[in-house]
Design a protein around this motif. Structure first.
Motif, PDB file in Angstrom:
ATOM      1  N   TYR A 449      -3.947   3.302   5.574  1.00 33.47           N
ATOM      2  CA  TYR A 449      -3.147   4.450   5.662  1.00 33.47           C
ATOM      3  C   TYR A 449      -2.119   4.207   6.836  1.00 33.47           C
ATOM      4  CZ  TYR A 449      -5.476   7.822   2.522  1.00 33.47           C
ATOM      5  OH  TYR A 449      -5.924   8.507   1.381  1.00 33.47           O
ATOM      6  N   ARG A 454       1.470   6.195   6.437  1.00 33.48           N
ATOM      7  CA  ARG A 454       0.810   7.571   6.180  1.00 33.48           C
ATOM      8  C   ARG A 454      -0.167   8.242   7.062  1.00 33.48           C
ATOM      9  NH1 ARG A 454      -0.409   7.173  -0.320  1.00 33.48           N
ATOM     10  NH2 ARG A 454      -1.769   9.126   0.110  1.00 33.48           N
ATOM     11  N   HIS A 732       6.575  -1.269   4.139  1.00 30.83           N
ATOM     12  CA  HIS A 732       7.760  -0.381   3.929  1.00 30.83           C
ATOM     13  C   HIS A 732       7.693   0.165   2.280  1.00 30.83           C
ATOM     14  CE1 HIS A 732       9.393  -0.894   7.875  1.00 30.83           C
ATOM     15  NE2 HIS A 732       8.979  -2.172   7.650  1.00 30.83           N
ATOM     16  N   ARG A 733       7.466   1.409   2.191  1.00 28.75           N
ATOM     17  CA  ARG A 733       7.506   1.722   0.718  1.00 28.75           C
ATOM     18  C   ARG A 733       8.642   2.436   0.299  1.00 28.75           C
ATOM     19  NH1 ARG A 733       2.940   5.495  -2.425  1.00 28.75           N
ATOM     20  NH2 ARG A 733       3.697   5.033  -4.696  1.00 28.75           N
ATOM     21  N   CYS A 739      11.504   6.165   3.254  1.00 22.11           N
ATOM     22  CA  CYS A 739      10.734   4.809   3.541  1.00 22.11           C
ATOM     23  C   CYS A 739       9.471   5.650   3.920  1.00 22.11           C
ATOM     24  CB  CYS A 739      11.215   3.969   4.330  1.00 22.11           C
ATOM     25  SG  CYS A 739      10.038   2.576   4.821  1.00 22.11           S
ATOM     26  N   SER A 740       8.156   4.958   3.696  1.00 27.07           N
ATOM     27  CA  SER A 740       6.997   5.435   4.047  1.00 27.07           C
ATOM     28  C   SER A 740       6.806   5.348   5.626  1.00 27.07           C
ATOM     29  CB  SER A 740       5.883   4.580   3.389  1.00 27.07           C
ATOM     30  OG  SER A 740       5.937   3.280   3.938  1.00 27.07           O
ATOM     31  N   CYS A 741       7.746   4.704   6.458  1.00 23.67           N
ATOM     32  CA  CYS A 741       7.447   4.471   7.792  1.00 23.67           C
ATOM     33  C   CYS A 741       8.153   5.576   8.343  1.00 23.67           C
ATOM     34  CB  CYS A 741       8.156   3.208   8.471  1.00 23.67           C
ATOM     35  SG  CYS A 741       9.857   3.144   8.022  1.00 23.67           S
TER      36      CYS A 741
END
Length: 745
Positions: A449, A454, A732-733, A739-741
């Motif tokens: 995570y 996340r 990085h999604r 972006c997930s970050c």
């Protein structure tokens, strides 16, 4: 006279145990048939008994069927043939039921047959039946020893105590073999006090009993008591080997090696168990020189071809980080088992040679050796370390088919695999499906995570782990502090850092201090980061200074950036990060004179910037890209796709950020340089070849630059694709322009 002659021949055949024992016995049997028209029952019984001894139940049955009037010995001999074969339980049960009469031997053979076949419940049931309704009169010393061994092997201490009562009741305790079996049972199940009572209650005690009690003491961690017993006994090779093994298993590896030396000085014979006990001690200590000496001893005593010793040698060399020596021993082994192969898979994995670990596992399967759950877990871990989703997914399939997926070591490896490959949803699904989770399971999920940005889930999971009564380790704390850093939760991260020492007794490592530097730096609190560094018990390592310097570049803080760069260069004058990150700060400020000066310094010191490289795996092949590499056969298609893509993202609102381009050139040239960064080339390749519906997965050896991060957000919008980039720091999604970050990249 003829019967006596043939009886002697049968006895001699069994006693000498010749290699062609079965053929020899059949020859004697053939002569009996030819020369004796009506053999006596006693001779028939001896033939049946002999066939039973060599586990030939078919011929034993044929002889039995030819006896006109079989007696109880005949029946018991046939029962013995079925009991010892391990494959004819139904015939054993039928024969037992047909017995016209039964004695203690009959019952013992039935119990022994069940025990040898692993049917513990049936063996206990047979014993209880024997003890009921007066049948207990058939209880013999042999029956008692059979039951005690069953209790010892299966940890049935309650039943063992019941048998002990019968031993005392019938006065068997004075018999050496019964007393030895009773003491061995108590010693093996950890009831040392009872074992001692039996041991010291016997008038006669042999070396076997001493060895058994000593082994029990060592297994229970009573090392000093074991040493005292050892000093006062008559020792044999088994005694010395037991001490070596016990000391090694109790973490006293140096003493184990000393005892090995003592055994050698005594001139006692060493066997596979001796070498298999001392070599792990060498491996645990990393005592390579001592290990090599023992290896020489193995060769001198001709044990190099023993599969048990060979596997121990491979494991020892792997643990001593001498993986090439291990491979030489492995290649020289005539036979290999799952232990040998596993040692090599683990050795490669722990030596940072994960690709070779995966290849070794695949070779193991091709050789016909089936992996166990531990081997499979290690192979999946190797895939995780190189982010090899393709092979890892195949191994996942094997884990499901074999049923190994339910073993915690395999499940933990799969959670880690999918986390490191960017499949965070699969990681979560596997974690939630686990019936049992240990500290490693929770840590793997917290880390996954955190790496995927996340942060809230990581923090929540950490708190749940603690609520479940599990103690986090240093890796878990690294994960949760990193999560706080990504979410900008500075105060919460500080609290976890304090808990590390105050609550969990963990001494912070360089890695933990680097996480704290990142926590302050990422949130723009650079002065606090410097204050934290000044309060550290030791200076930061290269990673700590790079973390601060990267944040200074992103925040445009030249003053602290210079101090961080100077400290990094002082620590490691040839590390390129100190120069390149400072170059970026100077370039963003338009300080081209400083850029030129720093470049000259780099040339004088022969410091080279690590070139950016990105890669994407497609159809089993790794495709690598760098800004100045024109070797790809698809380069024209990639450039065309990039031109089309750049036009679309500009229309979507993308504005190039050229502030960190380290060259004093025209703006248009700077933009062109940004357009052909390696990760963009890899993404373009993915857009061309990876079917829609599948995410595009890209790896990069350096951190993604600010401009490429912004550009990739726009790419995810205009293409409608999910793009996952694993750079040198995190995942990085990119999806639908986010972006997930988050905002704390």
């Amino acid at each position: 006279m003829a019967s006596n002659y043939y009886s002697a021949q049968i006895k001699q055949c069994l006693e000498f145990g010749t290699r062609n024992q079965s053929r020899h016995l059949k020859t004697i049997h053939g002569h009996i048939i030819k020369t004796l028209l009506y053999p006596e029952t006693i001779l028939h019984n001896k033939i049946i008994h002999a066939y039973a001894k060599i586990r030939n139940s078919t011929y034993a049955r044929r002889v039995f069927d030819g006896i006109p009037q079989p007696n109880l010995y005949s029946w018991n001999s046939l029962l013995m043939a079925y009991s010892q074969s391990g494959h004819h339980l139904s015939e054993m049960e039928r024969t037992f039921k047909r017995l016209p009469d039964r004695d203690g031997v009959s019952w013992n053979l039935l119990i022994s047959g069940y025990s040898l076949s692993g049917l513990v419940g049936e063996a206990v049931k047979a014993y209880n039946t024997m003890m009921k309704d007066g049948s207990g009169d058939f209880l013999t010393r042999v029956s008692v020893m059979t039951m005690l061994k069953l209790c010892s092997d299966n940890g049935r201490v309650g039943l063992g105590k019941q048998v002990h009562v019968q031993v005392v009741k019938r006065g068997f305790e004075s018999y050496l073999l019964v007393g030895s079996a009773l003491m061995d049972m108590y010693a093996k199940v950890g009831f040392i006090s009872d074992a001692k009572t039996v041991f010291y209650g016997l008038e006669d005690r042999n070396t076997v009993m001493y060895n058994s009690l000593m082994g029990g003491l060592l297994a229970s961690g009573m090392v000093e008591d074991a040493k005292k017993l050892f000093r006062g006994m008559e020792k044999d090779s088994v005694s010395w080997t037991a001490m070596i093994k016990g000391l090694s298993q109790n973490g006293l590896e140096k003493e184990a090696i000393e005892f090995f030396r003592g055994m050698k000085m005594e001139g006692l014979a060493m066997d596979q168990f001796t070498f298999g006990s001392v070599l792990p001690a060498c491996g645990a200590l990393g005592a390579i020189e001592e290990g090599k000496k023992i290896h020489a001893c193995v060769i001198r005593t001709n044990f190099q071809d023993n599969i048990y010793v060979g596997s121990a040698l491979v494991d020892m060399y792997c643990k001593c980080k001498c993986i090439d020596y291990a491979k030489t021993v492995f290649d020289g082994m005539r036979q290999k088992n799952v232990v040998s192969w596993t040692a090599m898979v683990v050795g490669y994995g722990q030596s940072g040679r994960a690709e070779e670990a995966v290849k070794m596992f695949l070779e193991m399967q091709r050789s016909g050796v089936e992996p166990d759950h531990y081997t499979l877990g290690q192979a999946i871990s190797a895939c995780a370390n190189i982010s090899s989703l393709e092979e890892g997914s195949q191994f996942h399939g094997k884990a499901v088919v074999s049923g190994f997926v339910h073993y915690v070591i395999v499940s933990n490896s799969l959670v880690t695999l999918y986390g490191k490959c960017g499949n965070i949803d699969d990681s979560t699904k596997l974690f939630n499906e686990m019936s049992f989770r240990d500290e490693v399971s929770w840590t793997a999920m917290v880390s996954a995570y955190a790496q995927f940005g996340r942060a809230i889930e990581a923090i929540d999971l950490f708190d749940r782990m603690v609520q479940h009564g599990l103690k986090p380790d240093g890796v878990t704390l690294t994960g949760v502090i990193s999560a706080c850093s990504r979410a900008g939760l500075v105060e919460k991260g500080e609290r976890y850092f304090e808990l590390m020492t105050n609550e969990y007794g963990i001494v912070p490592s360089n890695g933990h201090y680097s996480c704290m530097i990142d926590l302050f730096s990422r949130s723009g609190r650079l002065e606090e980061a410097m204050s934290f560094i000044n309060g550290m018990p030791f200076p930061p390592d290269a990673i700590g200074w790079i973390t601060l310097l990267s944040a200074c570049r992103n925040k445009g803080n030249l003053e602290i950036g210079k101090r961080a760069a100077e400290s990094l260069i002082e620590l490691d004058p040839h590390h390129p990060a100190g120069y390149t990150l400072l170059l970026s700060i100077y370039a963003s400020k338009g300080r081209w004179d400083c850029v030129a000066k720093l470049r000259r310094e780099m040339r004088e010191k022969n410091v080279r910037k690590e070139p950016g490289q990105s890669w994407i795996k497609w159809k089993g092949k790794l495709h690598s890209f760098s800004a100045d590499d024109e070797s790809s056969p698809y380069l024209d298609q990639i450039y065309a796709k990039l031109e089309e893509l750049n036009q679309k993202i500009i229309e979507d609102g993308y504005k190039p950020d050229t502030s960190f381009v380290q060259h004093d050139v025209e703006e248009a040239v700077k933009i062109k340089m940004l357009n052909y960064h390696s990760e963009r080339l890899a993404i373009a390749f993915g857009l061309i070849f990876v079917p829609s519906g599948l995410p595009i997965r890209v790896g990069k050896n350096l951190r993604v630059c600010v401009d490429c991060h912004i550009a990739t957000k726009h790419m995810s919008i205009v293409t409608g694709r999910e793009i996952i980039v694993r750079d040198a720091v995190r995942f990085h999604r990119f999806k639908d322009g986010t972006c997930s970050c988050g905002d704390f990249w």
